[in-house]
Design an enzyme around this catalytic site. Structure first.
Site, PDB file in Angstrom:
ATOM      1  N   GLU A 149      35.236 -13.389  13.153  1.00 37.29           N
ATOM      2  CA  GLU A 149      34.482 -12.844  13.556  1.00 37.29           C
ATOM      3  C   GLU A 149      34.455 -11.672  14.881  1.00 37.29           C
ATOM      4  O   GLU A 149      35.320 -11.793  14.899  1.00 37.29           O
ATOM      5  CB  GLU A 149      33.750 -14.111  14.723  1.00 37.29           C
ATOM      6  N   PHE A 250      37.761   3.344  21.618  1.00 31.70           N
ATOM      7  CA  PHE A 250      39.355   2.739  22.284  1.00 31.70           C
ATOM      8  C   PHE A 250      40.565   3.544  22.586  1.00 31.70           C
ATOM      9  O   PHE A 250      41.433   3.766  23.068  1.00 31.70           O
ATOM     10  CB  PHE A 250      39.673   2.106  21.483  1.00 31.70           C
ATOM     11  N   CYS A 261      41.557 -11.647  23.208  1.00 37.00           N
ATOM     12  CA  CYS A 261      41.765 -11.044  22.386  1.00 37.00           C
ATOM     13  C   CYS A 261      42.939 -10.731  21.721  1.00 37.00           C
ATOM     14  O   CYS A 261      44.062 -11.319  21.281  1.00 37.00           O
ATOM     15  CB  CYS A 261      40.603 -11.382  21.000  1.00 37.00           C
ATOM     16  N   LYS A 264      46.607 -12.372  22.715  1.00 36.86           N
ATOM     17  CA  LYS A 264      47.302 -13.094  21.747  1.00 36.86           C
ATOM     18  C   LYS A 264      47.177 -12.785  20.579  1.00 36.86           C
ATOM     19  O   LYS A 264      48.516 -13.101  19.338  1.00 36.86           O
ATOM     20  CB  LYS A 264      45.871 -13.918  22.120  1.00 36.86           C
ATOM     21  N   LYS A 321      36.558  -6.731  31.956  1.00 37.58           N
ATOM     22  CA  LYS A 321      36.035  -5.926  31.441  1.00 37.58           C
ATOM     23  C   LYS A 321      34.653  -6.130  32.236  1.00 37.58           C
ATOM     24  O   LYS A 321      33.827  -7.155  32.560  1.00 37.58           O
ATOM     25  CB  LYS A 321      36.127  -5.416  29.364  1.00 37.58           C
TER      26      LYS A 321
HETATM   27  N1  LIG Z   1      36.163 -14.024  22.805  1.00 41.92           N
HETATM   28  C1  LIG Z   1      35.961 -13.041  21.671  1.00 41.92           C
HETATM   29  O1  LIG Z   1      34.865 -11.789  22.468  1.00 41.92           O
HETATM   30  C2  LIG Z   1      35.940 -13.720  20.105  1.00 41.92           C
HETATM   31  C3  LIG Z   1      35.905 -12.724  19.582  1.00 41.92           C
HETATM   32  C4  LIG Z   1      35.922 -12.580  18.190  1.00 41.92           C
HETATM   33  C5  LIG Z   1      37.124 -14.221  17.608  1.00 41.92           C
HETATM   34  N2  LIG Z   1      36.983 -14.796  18.637  1.00 41.92           N
HETATM   35  C6  LIG Z   1      38.110 -16.351  18.779  1.00 41.92           C
HETATM   36  O2  LIG Z   1      36.897 -17.371  18.382  1.00 41.92           O
HETATM   37  C7  LIG Z   1      37.732 -18.544  18.697  1.00 41.92           C
HETATM   38  C8  LIG Z   1      37.156 -18.818  20.151  1.00 41.92           C
HETATM   39  O3  LIG Z   1      36.659 -18.233  20.964  1.00 41.92           O
HETATM   40  P1  LIG Z   1      35.955 -18.203  22.637  1.00 41.92           P
HETATM   41  O4  LIG Z   1      35.557 -16.746  22.977  1.00 41.92           O
HETATM   42  O5  LIG Z   1      34.370 -19.115  21.967  1.00 41.92           O
HETATM   43  O6  LIG Z   1      35.813 -19.518  23.425  1.00 41.92           O
HETATM   44  P2  LIG Z   1      35.861 -20.675  24.043  1.00 41.92           P
HETATM   45  O7  LIG Z   1      37.071 -21.923  24.746  1.00 41.92           O
HETATM   46  O8  LIG Z   1      34.890 -19.548  24.878  1.00 41.92           O
HETATM   47  O9  LIG Z   1      35.101 -21.665  22.957  1.00 41.92           O
HETATM   48  C9  LIG Z   1      35.761 -22.442  22.367  1.00 41.92           C
HETATM   49  C10 LIG Z   1      34.977 -24.263  23.137  1.00 41.92           C
HETATM   50  O10 LIG Z   1      35.512 -25.205  22.203  1.00 41.92           O
HETATM   51  C11 LIG Z   1      34.765 -26.138  22.252  1.00 41.92           C
HETATM   52  N3  LIG Z   1      35.909 -26.695  21.688  1.00 41.92           N
HETATM   53  C12 LIG Z   1      37.094 -27.550  21.943  1.00 41.92           C
HETATM   54  N4  LIG Z   1      37.155 -28.385  21.238  1.00 41.92           N
HETATM   55  C13 LIG Z   1      36.409 -28.577  21.102  1.00 41.92           C
HETATM   56  C14 LIG Z   1      36.560 -29.660  19.630  1.00 41.92           C
HETATM   57  N5  LIG Z   1      37.276 -30.558  19.206  1.00 41.92           N
HETATM   58  N6  LIG Z   1      34.695 -30.571  19.682  1.00 41.92           N
HETATM   59  C15 LIG Z   1      33.680 -29.813  19.904  1.00 41.92           C
HETATM   60  N7  LIG Z   1      33.854 -28.442  20.670  1.00 41.92           N
HETATM   61  C16 LIG Z   1      35.164 -28.304  21.088  1.00 41.92           C
HETATM   62  C17 LIG Z   1      35.150 -25.683  23.905  1.00 41.92           C
HETATM   63  O11 LIG Z   1      34.566 -26.894  24.805  1.00 41.92           O
HETATM   64  C18 LIG Z   1      34.674 -24.283  24.013  1.00 41.92           C
HETATM   65  O12 LIG Z   1      33.912 -24.144  24.944  1.00 41.92           O
HETATM   66  C19 LIG Z   1      39.389 -18.309  19.028  1.00 41.92           C
HETATM   67  O13 LIG Z   1      39.738 -18.447  17.883  1.00 41.92           O
HETATM   68  C20 LIG Z   1      38.928 -16.433  19.485  1.00 41.92           C
HETATM   69  O14 LIG Z   1      40.214 -16.038  19.113  1.00 41.92           O
HETATM   70  C21 LIG Z   1      36.419 -14.935  20.109  1.00 41.92           C
END
Ligand SMILES: NC(=O)c1ccc[n+]([C@@H]2O[C@H](COP(=O)([O-])OP(=O)(O)OC[C@H]3O[C@@H](n4cnc5c(N)ncnc54)[C@H](O)[C@@H]3O)[C@@H](O)[C@H]2O)c1
Length: 430
Positions: A149, A250, A261, A264, A321
């Site tokens: 994503e 950027f 992100c 990490k 941000k």
């Molecule tokens: N935040 C961003 O802008 C972004 C953009 C691209 C990709 N990502 C990737 O997407 C992934 C999620 O990131 P995020 O920022 O949404 O994280 P986040 O912490 O906001 O969301 C993760 C969610 O998963 C839930 N969760 C954990 N274990 C679970 C389970 N067993 N069953 C159901 N729900 C469960 C948590 O309660 C939490 O709400 C990461 O790998 C991140 O690197 C994030």
């Protein structure tokens, strides 16, 4: 199609709400009951523009359902999206505990022929590791697609609705066909969809974030050099960005990149490269430059006030941000802690900050009104690029400060105007 989204955080909730918006039947599940009930009432648990209205519409039409259990969410799902967190683990590879635990619960519940679509960002090689692990346990293990994503917090809904590119990384032609049907309502051109193997999908995701991070470190180090040479980085930046081979994105100088992100994903690719015997020295330097940048801003603040100890500082911005209330990996929050460590008496204002960091609100005062908070301050420091800060009544603020010093850590303001207003102004490389 019938879809499930597991993990309703910053990524998963947007994915679920948009997939419902474009016509799919989506069941969402998050392990946190508080999040589930808030979403079920039509509210996002975090601030993201346009998301609440999308959730409300999805719930009203019945196309978005928040399930109470994983079984219920997956009951008849043809594709299950996994979007749980893969948070940073002490500066090295991400912590995959949440991911492996969720995958271990999800896979046994999948319908025969259902596709597992991974949205979580995984270190390179993890999708193949998952496929191998599950094949060993379940001979009928599901086809897996890595669908990285690229949404950006603050514009996440628009980004997911109108993706610049979609990557499907899979070994399974059948799964690729299914994913094309899931994404069909987006009406994407054929060039927008890239099909490849999981290893390439994982690499594309990391390579994109690392490239952008490298640009930011380049900008910051160039700005630092401008500062030393008496050049204005903003003039240099405009000249640089006018080259169509380079472009303008950027290249803003500031405190360095943060968020959940970039740091990490950078650490993960550095580790992948080191483990593969092909060190990525450019990225190692990018990370080192980023770690140093916030300390440079502290040193600048210290120089401006002749020693931070006992100085009254108003910091504007705490989120990583503008456009989000997220403070994960926030350089602005790190800056606040460093200023306190140097002995500053710190007051902070942020349009969206919710005190979640343990003890943060006990270490500094939170001010709702930045204008009255500026009274009797020795320094105002801009730490997050909220556009709201540009329109503050600076001529009023200048008169109320003990000494009118302004450190613009995001180069948001016009130095000529600020100097004319009576400030001693410093920016990053200006
Ligand atoms: N935040 C961003 O802008 C972004 C953009 C691209 C990709 N990502 C990737 O997407 C992934 C999620 O990131 P995020 O920022 O949404 O994280 P986040 O912490 O906001 O969301 C993760 C969610 O998963 C839930 N969760 C954990 N274990 C679970 C389970 N067993 N069953 C159901 N729900 C469960 C948590 O309660 C939490 O709400 C990461 O790998 C991140 O690197 C994030």
């Amino acid at each position: 199609m019938k879809l499930a989204v597991i993990g309703l955080g910053h990524t998963g909730l947007v994915v679920a709400a948009v997939l419902a918006e474009i016509g799919h039947q989506v069941h969402g599940f998050d392990i946190e009951s508080g999040k589930r009930s808030r979403i079920s009432r039509g509210h996002s648990p975090f601030y993201e523009p346009d998301l609440d209205s999308l959730i409300a519409r999805g719930l009203a039409t019945g196309r978005l359902v928040i399930s109470r259990t994983l079984d219920e969410a997956q009951a008849d799902a043809e594709v299950v999206f996994l979007a749980v967190g893969t948070p940073a683990a002490n500066g090295d590879a991400p912590n995959l505990a949440e991911f492996w635990s969720a995958a271990g619960q999800v896979v046994p519940l999948l319908l025969p022929h259902a596709v597992l679509a991974i949205k979580s960002t995984l270190p390179v090689g993890t999708t193949d590791e998952l496929i191998a692990r599950f094949k060993a346990q379940w001979p009928d293990a599901p086809p897996v697609v890595n669908v990285p994503e690229f949404l950006r917090q603050g514009t996440a809904v628009a980004d997911f609705l109108r993706p610049e590119r979609v990557i499907f990384g899979s070994h399974s032609p059948a799964a690729l066909n299914v994913m094309r049907v899931v994404y069909e309502p987006f009406k994407l051109s054929s060039e927008t969809i890239h099909e490849c193997r999981p290893v390439e999908a994982e690499l594309i995701k990391h390579a994109a974030n690392c490239f952008l991070a490298a640009r930011i470190s380049y900008a910051n180090e160039l700005a630092n050099l401008c500062g030393r040479l008496g050049a204005d980085y903003e003039i240099v930046r405009h000249g640089l960005a006018a080259d169509s081979r380079i472009g303008s994105s950027f290249l803003n100088a500031g405190l360095g990149f943060g968020g959940s992100c970039f740091p990490k994903d950078l650490a993960a690719l550095i580790k992948t490269a080191r483990d593969a015997g092909s060190p990525f020295t450019l990225l190692e330097a990018t990370l080192a430059a980023n770690r140093a940048q916030v300390h440079r801003v502290v040193a600048l603040a210290d120089e401006m006030v002749g020693g931070l100890s006992g100085r009254k500082v108003l910091q504007l911005g705490l989120t990583y941000k503008a456009g989000t209330d997220d403070t994960r990996g926030s350089r602005a929050l790190e800056l606040a802690f460093l200023l306190i460590r140097e002995g500053a008496e710190l007051t902070c204002h942020d349009p969206a900050y919710i005190p979640t960091e343990v003890g943060s609100d006990q270490l500094f005062t939170i001010a709702d009104d930045p204008v009255s908070a500026a009274s009797r301050m020795d320094l105002v420091l801009i730490a997050t690029d909220w556009p709201e800060f540009i329109d503050l009544p600076w001529s009023k603020i200048v008169g109320s400060m003990r000494s009118a010093r302004l450190l613009d850590g995001r180069n948001l303001l016009d130095p000529t105007e600020m100097t004319a207003a009576g400030f001693t102004y410093r920016g990053i490389g200006r």
